[in-house]
Design a protein around this motif. Structure first.
Motif, PDB file in Angstrom:
ATOM      1  N   HIS A 250       0.834  -1.204   0.000  1.00 48.95           N
ATOM      2  CA  HIS A 250       0.000   0.000   0.000  1.00 48.95           C
ATOM      3  C   HIS A 250       0.868   1.253   0.000  1.00 48.95           C
ATOM      4  N   GLY A 251       1.849   1.267  -0.855  1.00 45.61           N
ATOM      5  CA  GLY A 251       2.724   2.431  -0.949  1.00 45.61           C
ATOM      6  C   GLY A 251       2.011   3.609  -1.578  1.00 45.61           C
ATOM      7  N   THR A 252       2.731   4.710  -1.692  1.00 44.98           N
ATOM      8  CA  THR A 252       2.141   5.910  -2.259  1.00 44.98           C
ATOM      9  C   THR A 252       3.096   6.506  -3.279  1.00 44.98           C
ATOM     10  N   LEU A 253       2.546   7.236  -4.233  1.00 44.00           N
ATOM     11  CA  LEU A 253       3.399   7.922  -5.204  1.00 44.00           C
ATOM     12  C   LEU A 253       3.592   9.383  -4.812  1.00 44.00           C
ATOM     13  N   ALA A 254       3.121   9.716  -3.603  1.00 40.10           N
ATOM     14  CA  ALA A 254       3.137  11.125  -3.192  1.00 40.10           C
ATOM     15  C   ALA A 254       4.541  11.724  -3.250  1.00 40.10           C
ATOM     16  N   ASN A 255       5.554  10.944  -2.825  1.00 36.17           N
ATOM     17  CA  ASN A 255       6.922  11.469  -2.839  1.00 36.17           C
ATOM     18  C   ASN A 255       7.348  11.848  -4.253  1.00 36.17           C
ATOM     19  N   TYR A 256       7.014  10.981  -5.216  1.00 37.91           N
ATOM     20  CA  TYR A 256       7.394  11.264  -6.603  1.00 37.91           C
ATOM     21  C   TYR A 256       6.657  12.480  -7.121  1.00 37.91           C
ATOM     22  N   ARG A 257       5.368  12.555  -6.772  1.00 38.58           N
ATOM     23  CA  ARG A 257       4.584  13.714  -7.207  1.00 38.58           C
ATOM     24  C   ARG A 257       5.201  14.994  -6.653  1.00 38.58           C
ATOM     25  N   LYS A 258       5.596  14.922  -5.385  1.00 42.24           N
ATOM     26  CA  LYS A 258       6.162  16.094  -4.740  1.00 42.24           C
ATOM     27  C   LYS A 258       7.462  16.526  -5.413  1.00 42.24           C
ATOM     28  N   VAL A 259       8.328  15.555  -5.650  1.00 37.74           N
ATOM     29  CA  VAL A 259       9.626  15.883  -6.253  1.00 37.74           C
ATOM     30  C   VAL A 259       9.449  16.410  -7.675  1.00 37.74           C
ATOM     31  N   LEU A 260       8.628  15.704  -8.465  1.00 33.41           N
ATOM     32  CA  LEU A 260       8.465  16.110  -9.858  1.00 33.41           C
ATOM     33  C   LEU A 260       7.789  17.466  -9.962  1.00 33.41           C
ATOM     34  N   GLY A 261       6.980  17.812  -8.955  1.00 30.19           N
ATOM     35  CA  GLY A 261       6.307  19.100  -8.991  1.00 30.19           C
ATOM     36  C   GLY A 261       7.156  20.235  -8.440  1.00 30.19           C
ATOM     37  N   ASP A 262       8.306  19.903  -7.882  1.00 31.33           N
ATOM     38  CA  ASP A 262       9.153  20.920  -7.265  1.00 31.33           C
ATOM     39  C   ASP A 262       9.926  21.691  -8.334  1.00 31.33           C
TER      40      ASP A 262
ATOM     41  N   ASP B 180      14.148  22.656 -12.595  1.00 28.83           N
ATOM     42  CA  ASP B 180      15.276  23.474 -13.055  1.00 28.83           C
ATOM     43  C   ASP B 180      16.548  22.646 -13.115  1.00 28.83           C
ATOM     44  N   ALA B 181      16.790  21.873 -12.031  1.00 29.76           N
ATOM     45  CA  ALA B 181      18.023  21.091 -11.970  1.00 29.76           C
ATOM     46  C   ALA B 181      18.045  20.048 -13.079  1.00 29.76           C
ATOM     47  N   MET B 182      16.877  19.450 -13.336  1.00 30.11           N
ATOM     48  CA  MET B 182      16.783  18.464 -14.412  1.00 30.11           C
ATOM     49  C   MET B 182      17.150  19.094 -15.750  1.00 30.11           C
TER      50      MET B 182
ATOM     51  N   ASP C  68      24.018  29.334  -8.115  1.00 26.53           N
ATOM     52  CA  ASP C  68      22.692  29.977  -8.144  1.00 26.53           C
ATOM     53  C   ASP C  68      21.601  28.927  -7.972  1.00 26.53           C
ATOM     54  N   PRO C  69      20.567  29.272  -7.203  1.00 23.55           N
ATOM     55  CA  PRO C  69      19.495  28.301  -6.984  1.00 23.55           C
ATOM     56  C   PRO C  69      18.918  27.767  -8.297  1.00 23.55           C
ATOM     57  N   GLY C  70      18.822  28.615  -9.305  1.00 23.42           N
ATOM     58  CA  GLY C  70      18.187  28.184 -10.548  1.00 23.42           C
ATOM     59  C   GLY C  70      19.095  27.393 -11.471  1.00 23.42           C
ATOM     60  N   SER C  71      20.404  27.363 -11.189  1.00 25.18           N
ATOM     61  CA  SER C  71      21.304  26.727 -12.155  1.00 25.18           C
ATOM     62  C   SER C  71      22.029  25.519 -11.577  1.00 25.18           C
ATOM     63  N   LYS C  72      21.517  24.978 -10.489  1.00 28.80           N
ATOM     64  CA  LYS C  72      22.156  23.792  -9.912  1.00 28.80           C
ATOM     65  C   LYS C  72      21.933  22.580 -10.811  1.00 28.80           C
ATOM     66  N   THR C  73      22.928  21.672 -10.822  1.00 31.12           N
ATOM     67  CA  THR C  73      22.687  20.396 -11.491  1.00 31.12           C
ATOM     68  C   THR C  73      21.990  19.470 -10.489  1.00 31.12           C
ATOM     69  N   LEU C  74      21.491  18.338 -10.979  1.00 31.73           N
ATOM     70  CA  LEU C  74      20.724  17.440 -10.099  1.00 31.73           C
ATOM     71  C   LEU C  74      21.493  17.006  -8.838  1.00 31.73           C
ATOM     72  N   PRO C  75      22.749  16.546  -8.972  1.00 27.51           N
ATOM     73  CA  PRO C  75      23.443  16.146  -7.730  1.00 27.51           C
ATOM     74  C   PRO C  75      23.570  17.302  -6.733  1.00 27.51           C
TER      75      PRO C  75
END
Lengths: 280, 299
Positions: free
Chosen positions: A53-65, A70-72, A221-228
């Protein structure tokens, strides 16, 4: 070494093998399984072993961030640009080194070897100052510049091996059949090099996608970070309480492409290394 | 073997040019600049526009007479050797055992190792941090279940346990490379020589020392040296663990030390000198590897 092994030794070895498997898989399993758990189930008294009974909420949260998006974008642009430039430049150089004798050829090869020994950590201060002077801090172009320099030695090296592997006789045969030298190269040799180009491209992709040291120095800069870099900053937001579920979800997302590509090239990397070392 | 080009042409130089130009710009120029920078006073005032002044070997003198540098250097070398030795010992041991596992177990173990190998450093760091987390960490939970008093134990607060966690992660990530390379090398050991040695009555240990070791020596050398180089320049692991709440001063290795001096502290002159020091250390430690590679290139 396909030798008969005594049963006792075999059982012992198998036990170690199972332990290795567990030690390798457990952290990865923990990462993926936690990414499907809501906060209250990560925090519970006893850890949840299997996330029924897991949730996808974490993924939704991350993908919506916004930060993740920007990092992607930054990571994708830097990585693809690095791969494109590195492959093109390395391909030209590899052809030169493999197909021609010219003055400075050996110096070039030896310089490539030496450069591979330079750790990024020994140059990042002056690379930072240089990019700062050129107005290229926080820019995809600036980071790509230092990334390409980082992967070029290895890519030239590998591609050279692939070009060496295509017999010149094939080109000569095409030339007898009326092709020009360049024509023969493009029609006969280039298609045979495709696997090599793919392998080196994937290698460049993994390197650029995973790189951290230069990215953390150059992309602040906050907007130009890479994913790591974004991920580490995200982990660090302790004040609000660490959101491990979301962190595990983003770690999983960052890992997937690497695992996929890695499986394509790892065999080649190992055989290349052992072949080279054994030959000497 | 490529034959000499029939006519003189500048084509090969043209083909090499893009790569050379890019390397010169992105590595050569910074290297020269770093030498210059390490001889200059380049601190906060210069950040705000004052022209840098020459400092001669002043930065090096400051650095080399500072006790902290030597503590960091010793710590870096110790960390490097402990990690390289552990990684190599475990890796070689597993590679030797791998040949003795039954097929399905071997394949499964290899899949696991591939997974650990492919994991991006930063992702691996977050997972391990989570496993060792003070509140939610499964390590604390397990140790408490086993009867220890580890509830709410902070692993990253004490330098020793900080480096213990760092070592666990570094070894976890680097063992697979050693296993795969050494296993590939071991499969190249000629079977008939092994059999001959066995018939002549050589014990397993004697066979290992006199037959296997000489056969895998070239690969072994390369792997050991690569491991030393990689463990000497550990940055990401230390940086992320420090961010996660470690004590940063007592846990710096050379990479994070240079970062703290230059990027965070703004003292680019001294940071450049420290970076030159690191470069020199790398050169000294890699000299055998480089010689090996050059010899191969000449053959």
């Amino acid at each position: 070494m396909a030798r008969r092994t005594p049963t006792a030794v075999r059982i012992g070895a198998d036990l170690v093998g199972v332990l290795v498997l567990l030690a390798c898989v457990f952290p990865v399993y923990w990462m993926v399984s936690r990414s499907f758990l809501p906060r209250n189930r990560i925090k519970g008294e006893d850890p949840v072993l299997v996330p029924w009974h897991g949730t996808l909420a974490n993924y939704r949260k991350v993908l919506g961030d916004d930060g993740f998006g920007d990092a992607m974008m930054t990571s994708l642009s830097v990585t693809l640009l690095t791969v494109a430039v590195a492959i093109l430049f390395a391909f030209l150089a590899a052809v030169a080194v493999s197909r021609f004798r010219f003055r400075g050829r050996r110096t070039f090869i030896l310089t490539l070897l030496l450069i591979q020994m330079i750790p990024a950590e020994a140059l990042f201060i002056s690379q930072y100052k240089m990019l700062d002077g050129m107005g290229l801090l926080n820019s995809v172009v600036g980071l790509t510049l230092v990334y390409v320099a980082g992967v070029l030695p290895f890519t030239v090296w590998t591609l050279r091996g692939f070009v060496d592997g295509v017999p010149r006789e094939l080109e000569e045969a095409a030339m007898i059949d009326g092709c020009s030298r360049t024509g023969a190269f493009f029609r006969v040799t280039l298609p045979l090099l495709a696997p090599g180009l793919v392998a080196t491209g994937v290698f460049g992709f993994i390197q650029a996608w995973n790189e951290f040291t230069l990215a953390v120095v150059v992309m602040t800069d906050p907007g130009s970070k890479t994913l790591p870099v974004w991920l580490v900053a995200f982990t660090d937001s302790r004040s609000r309480g660490v959101d491990w579920g979301a962190i595990m979800a983003s770690s999983t997302l960052i890992t997937i492409p690497v695992i996929v590509f890695f499986l394509l090239v790892q065999r080649r990397m190992v055989t290349g290394l052992t072949a080279g070392a054994v030959k000497g | 073997m490529p034959r000499p080009a029939a006519r003189r042409t500048n084509l090969p130089l043209g083909l090499v040019l893009p790569a050379v130009a890019l390397l010169a710009l992105a590595l050569g120029y910074p290297l020269v600049r770093q030498v210059v920078l390490s001889l200059q006073e380049f601190g906060l005032a210069q950040q705000f526009g004052r022209p840098p002044s020459w400092n001669g070997l002043g930065n090096y003198r400051d650095l080399l007479t500072d006790r902290e540098l030597w503590v960091v250097v010793l710590r870096t070398i110790a960390f490097c050797f402990v990690n390289a030795a552990l990684t190599f010992g475990i890796g070689l041991g597993l590679a030797l055992l791998m040949a003795r596992m039954s097929r399905p177990v071997r394949i499964l173990a290899q899949c696991g190792l591939l997974l650990a190998w492919a994991m991006p450093v930063v992702a691996a760091m977050t997972v391990w941090q989570f496993l060792f987390d003070t509140e939610y960490g499964v390590v604390n939970w397990l140790l408490t279940k086993a009867g220890g008093d580890f509830e709410g134990h902070g692993w990253l607060l004490d330098p020793w346990s900080f480096f213990f966690v760092a070592t666990v992660v570094v070894v976890w990530m680097s063992v697979p490379f050693v296993v795969f390379t050494m296993y590939a090398a071991l499969t190249q050991v000629p079977e008939d020589v092994m059999e001959a040695a066995e018939i002549d009555g050589a014990s397993p240990w004697q066979r290992f020392v006199h037959v296997v070791l000489p056969a895998i020596r070239p690969v072994l050398l390369v792997v050991v040296l690569l491991q030393v180089i990689w463990d000497l320049r550990v940055f990401t692991q230390i940086y992320t663990l420090q961010k996660a709440g470690g004590v940063s001063g007592d846990t710096n290795l050379l990479g994070t030390y240079i970062y703290t001096l230059g990027i965070k502290g703004g003292d680019f002159g001294t940071a450049a000198a420290a970076a030159m020091f690191m470069l020199a250390l790398t050169v000294v430690l890699t000299a055998p590897y480089v010689r090996l590679m050059i010899k191969q290139e000449e053959d």
